[in-house]
Write a protein that holds these residues in place. Structure first.
Motif, short mmCIF file in Angstrom:
data_model
loop_
_atom_site.label_atom_id
_atom_site.label_comp_id
_atom_site.label_asym_id
_atom_site.label_seq_id
_atom_site.Cartn_x
_atom_site.Cartn_y
_atom_site.Cartn_z
N ASN A 1 0.78 -1.27 -0.11
CA ASN A 1 -0.02 -0.11 -0.03
C ASN A 1 0.77 1.14 0.11
O ASN A 1 0.34 2.30 -0.22
CB ASN A 1 -0.79 -0.04 1.16
CG ASN A 1 -1.78 -0.91 1.30
OD1 ASN A 1 -2.40 -1.64 0.00
ND2 ASN A 1 -2.02 -1.64 2.41
N ALA A 2 2.09 1.09 0.09
CA ALA A 2 3.02 2.20 0.10
C ALA A 2 3.14 2.65 -1.33
O ALA A 2 3.67 3.95 -1.34
CB ALA A 2 4.64 1.90 0.72
N PHE A 3 2.83 2.14 -2.40
CA PHE A 3 3.30 2.48 -3.76
C PHE A 3 1.91 2.97 -4.47
O PHE A 3 0.94 2.24 -4.07
CB PHE A 3 4.02 1.22 -4.53
CG PHE A 3 5.10 0.94 -3.99
CD1 PHE A 3 6.36 1.26 -4.56
CD2 PHE A 3 5.18 -0.21 -2.86
CE1 PHE A 3 7.67 0.92 -4.11
CE2 PHE A 3 6.42 -0.38 -2.25
CZ PHE A 3 7.75 0.01 -3.01
N ASP A 4 1.92 3.77 -4.94
CA ASP A 4 0.70 4.50 -5.64
C ASP A 4 0.69 3.76 -6.98
O ASP A 4 -0.50 3.65 -7.64
CB ASP A 4 0.96 6.00 -6.06
CG ASP A 4 0.71 6.96 -4.86
OD1 ASP A 4 -0.02 6.13 -3.91
OD2 ASP A 4 1.47 8.03 -4.60
N GLY A 5 1.63 3.31 -7.62
CA GLY A 5 1.52 2.56 -8.92
C GLY A 5 2.51 1.19 -8.77
O GLY A 5 2.50 0.56 -7.74
N PRO A 6 2.96 0.71 -9.90
CA PRO A 6 3.76 -0.32 -9.92
C PRO A 6 5.02 -0.36 -8.75
O PRO A 6 5.63 0.59 -8.63
CB PRO A 6 4.07 -0.94 -11.40
CG PRO A 6 3.06 0.10 -12.09
CD PRO A 6 3.01 1.18 -11.19
N LEU A 7 5.33 -1.66 -8.25
CA LEU A 7 6.50 -1.71 -7.41
C LEU A 7 7.71 -1.53 -8.39
O LEU A 7 8.01 -2.12 -9.27
CB LEU A 7 6.49 -3.17 -6.82
CG LEU A 7 5.39 -3.73 -5.99
CD1 LEU A 7 5.63 -4.82 -5.16
CD2 LEU A 7 5.12 -2.51 -4.82
N ARG A 8 8.68 -0.62 -8.06
CA ARG A 8 9.97 -0.54 -8.63
C ARG A 8 11.03 -0.12 -7.81
O ARG A 8 10.90 0.56 -6.68
CB ARG A 8 9.70 0.90 -9.68
CG ARG A 8 8.80 0.65 -10.70
CD ARG A 8 9.01 1.74 -11.95
NE ARG A 8 10.48 1.57 -12.59
CZ ARG A 8 10.61 0.95 -13.64
NH1 ARG A 8 9.57 0.25 -14.13
NH2 ARG A 8 11.70 0.75 -14.06
N GLY A 9 12.02 -0.96 -8.22
CA GLY A 9 13.27 -0.99 -7.28
C GLY A 9 14.19 0.08 -7.41
O GLY A 9 14.62 0.89 -6.59
N ASP A 10 14.01 0.85 -8.55
CA ASP A 10 14.74 1.95 -8.80
C ASP A 10 14.21 3.36 -8.20
O ASP A 10 15.04 4.60 -8.23
CB ASP A 10 14.90 2.30 -10.15
CG ASP A 10 13.48 2.27 -11.07
OD1 ASP A 10 12.55 2.43 -10.41
OD2 ASP A 10 13.56 2.43 -12.24
N LEU A 11 13.25 3.26 -7.26
CA LEU A 11 12.58 4.38 -6.76
C LEU A 11 13.33 4.99 -5.78
O LEU A 11 13.22 6.07 -5.32
CB LEU A 11 11.28 4.16 -6.29
CG LEU A 11 10.03 3.88 -7.48
CD1 LEU A 11 8.72 3.46 -6.69
CD2 LEU A 11 9.74 5.09 -8.05
N PHE A 12 14.34 4.02 -5.10
CA PHE A 12 14.94 4.29 -4.19
C PHE A 12 16.69 4.48 -4.29
O PHE A 12 17.50 4.77 -3.50
CB PHE A 12 14.97 3.06 -3.10
CG PHE A 12 13.61 2.89 -2.85
CD1 PHE A 12 12.74 3.61 -1.93
CD2 PHE A 12 12.92 1.79 -3.23
CE1 PHE A 12 11.51 3.21 -1.66
CE2 PHE A 12 11.67 1.16 -3.11
CZ PHE A 12 10.88 2.06 -2.32
N ASP A 13 16.95 4.58 -5.78
CA ASP A 13 18.56 4.54 -6.16
C ASP A 13 19.06 5.61 -5.78
O ASP A 13 20.10 5.80 -5.12
CB ASP A 13 18.36 4.45 -7.44
CG ASP A 13 18.60 2.99 -8.13
OD1 ASP A 13 18.52 2.00 -7.15
OD2 ASP A 13 18.65 2.71 -9.17
N ASP A 14 18.24 6.83 -5.49
CA ASP A 14 18.97 8.17 -5.20
C ASP A 14 19.42 8.33 -3.73
O ASP A 14 20.10 9.34 -3.32
CB ASP A 14 18.03 9.38 -5.63
CG ASP A 14 16.65 9.39 -5.13
OD1 ASP A 14 16.14 8.06 -4.80
OD2 ASP A 14 16.24 10.41 -4.84
#
Length: 541
Positions: free
Chosen positions: A122-135
């Motif tokens: 539920n923390a994601f508004d869209g698909p799960l993506r690992g690169d959302l945390f790269d920065d």
């Protein structure tokens, strides 16, 4: 013969009765004697204290409530040590997750893996993506397991380190999710897929592994757990338990379910059959664990009708004939079967297979279905007819939202979500129920599990949404779910009750857990825990 241990001046809940007002709970039962790890007397104080000798340990319960040792019917305590590496992301939104990962990365060496667990869909508004945390990771690889234990997430650096390309194939319905260009998004659906990621993470040193497992067992004792069903047994786990027991560090009795995967061939089946009955003083191999579907949140549950995203229409097994074949072989060998199914199509398929191959082990232990979050009326009737155990976890409702916007409810739609976790209906139909946590999916504290079964909402928050209140259990029924019903689900008449001849697994609560208000239950003190006649936890003055 004199007793080794006597607990007296107690309110004794024997749990032998179907209801609290029936015989088996009354003022005459105020004391228990234990000899050689077994209960040898249950009576009034005078009769039991007469069994004391010079070396007997005598405990005055001060009017506290003595109940059978609690049994968690579904846990992952051993594998859970690996799954709970890193930081606990429970309850965090996307920004909270990013902040927690940034802090974790900052304290680690530049080449270290960042690990986490308990991530919420539920923390994601869209698909799960690992690169959302790269920065926020500084180039470090990320390996995270979601709370359902059926979904993993890795960033591009982690996927590269694990050699995950998106072209992987599996013997089951596991999937490396890719985008329109065929590039992995980082989402890894089902255990075989995310094990590709976790296997690339440097292993936990053996000494640390054992230390953490010992600490977990001690913590479980502190909340009243004396016995647990381990739902992911592997050969290496059995060797580990044997070593721990030799060192005297096994304080929870474990009923091991060996894990069979769809790709396991006949040679592996034979190996697993050879393990049946392998045991120590405090553990025994007696079950088989298989998965017939996944989870609703990721669309991998097997439903009679597609979910709102058009998924949920397939079994985890590609070959259902093979599932029935190996189930038959294990039943004929003497194993008890526990098959995971969240969805109603899976439940129906399992029940029909059990009818054909046998609904119980050779020793009489009933076969089981784990989770059963969505059930049809015919499923419930079949559960009652066959005696197959519904092993359920009402506290998994904690991820639901009152407005139905959570991943579980939105996937099911309002009609099906409002018929979830039908534990009361199973009991009313004459079916069998056992309760558990599925830790580390949910918290291991049985007081929380019993509170959710009774309240169907967050304990301690009377304003929280109540989910299907007609499915609530009474206080006594919730306690049965963690004691006698859980023992019967294992085919064990010597657990989950307080009677002469039963194993001396006991818990002393400050007050009666069956009568304590559901909102206060989670804070009810556990004063004493006894496993096999030996005190393993004490908060007595």
């Amino acid at each position: 013969m004199t007793a080794d241990l006597i607990i007296h001046n107690a309110l004794v809940r024997t749990m032998e009765s179907a209801a609290p007002e029936a015989p088996g709970f009354g003022p005459a039962s105020t004391a228990v004697a234990v000899t050689g790890g077994q209960i040898t007397a249950v009576a009034g104080d005078a009769d039991v204290l007469a069994l004391a000798g010079p070396d007997t340990r005598v405990i005055d319960a001060g009017g506290a409530a003595l109940v059978p040792g609690l049994i968690d019917s579904h846990m992952h305590p051993i594998w859970g040590i690996e799954l709970t590496r890193g930081i606990d992301l429970y309850g965090l939104d996307l920004e909270g997750i990013r902040d927690a990962l940034a802090k974790e990365a900052a304290r680690l060496p530049e080449d270290a893996w960042v690990c986490g667990w308990n991530l919420d869909h539920n923390a994601f508004d869209g698909p799960l993506r690992g690169d959302l945390f790269d920065d926020v990771l500084g180039g470090r690889p990320l390996a995270v397991v979601l709370y359902d234990l059926h979904t993993g997430l890795g960033n591009p650096a982690a996927l590269a380190a694990a050699g995950i390309t998106g072209r992987e194939t599996f013997d089951d319905a596991s999937l490396v999710v890719v985008d329109e260009q065929g590039v992995p998004t980082g989402e890894l659906r089902e255990i075989p897929a995310y094990l590709l990621l976790l296997d690339a993470v440097p292993p936990i040193p053996q000494d640390e592994y054992i230390q953490r497992l010992q600490s977990l067992f001690s913590t479980l004792n502190g909340v009243g757990i004396t016995s647990a069903v381990v739902m992911d047994g592997r050969d290496k786990h059995l060797d580990l338990l044997a070593d721990m027991e030799k060192a005297g560090n096994l304080t929870v009795q474990l009923h091991i379910a060996m894990w069979h995967q769809p790709g396991d061939g006949d040679e592996r089946v034979a190996q697993i059959i050879s393990q049946l009955g392998r045991s120590g003083r405090g553990w025994r191999v007696q079950l088989i664990k298989m998965f017939l579907d996944g989870v609703i949140e990721s669309g991998t549950a097997w439903l009679n009708e597609p979910d709102t995203c058009g998924t949920g229409t397939h079994s985890f097994w590609k070959d259902l004939d093979r599932y029935e074949e190996v189930t038959r072989r294990y039943v004929e060998a003497g194993y008890q079967i526990a098959t995971h199914s969240v969805g109603d199509a899976g439940v129906g398929q399992i029940l029909e297979a059990y009818k054909r191959v046998g609904t119980a082990s050779a020793a009489g232990a009933p076969n089981r279905i784990e989770h059963l979050e969505v059930l049809t009326d015919p499923d419930i009737s079949n559960l009652a007819e066959t005696g197959v155990v519904a092993s359920m976890q009402p506290l998994h409702m904690q991820w639901r939202a009152g407005d139905g916007t959570d991943a579980w409810a939105s996937r099911l739609g309002p009609h099906r979500s409002h018929g979830g976790f039908r534990v009361r209906d199973v009991l009313e139909a004459g079916g069998r129920v056992a309760l558990g946590s599925d830790w580390p999916v949910a918290q291991y504290d049985p007081r929380l599990g019993m509170a959710w079964a009774r309240l169907r909402r967050t304990p301690g928050n009377v304003q929280a949404p109540v989910f299907e209140p007609e499915q609530r259990l009474s206080g006594y029924e919730a306690l049965l779910g963690y004691t006698r019903w859980a023992a019967e689900a294992l085919g064990r008449g010597d657990l989950g009750v307080i009677k002469p001849g039963a194993t001396a697994n006991l818990v002393l609560f400050a007050e009666d857990p069956a009568e304590t208000d559901g909102d206060a239950l989670t804070d009810l003190p556990v004063l004493l825990t006894v496993v096999g006649g030996e005190p393993v936890h004490s908060a007595l003055a």
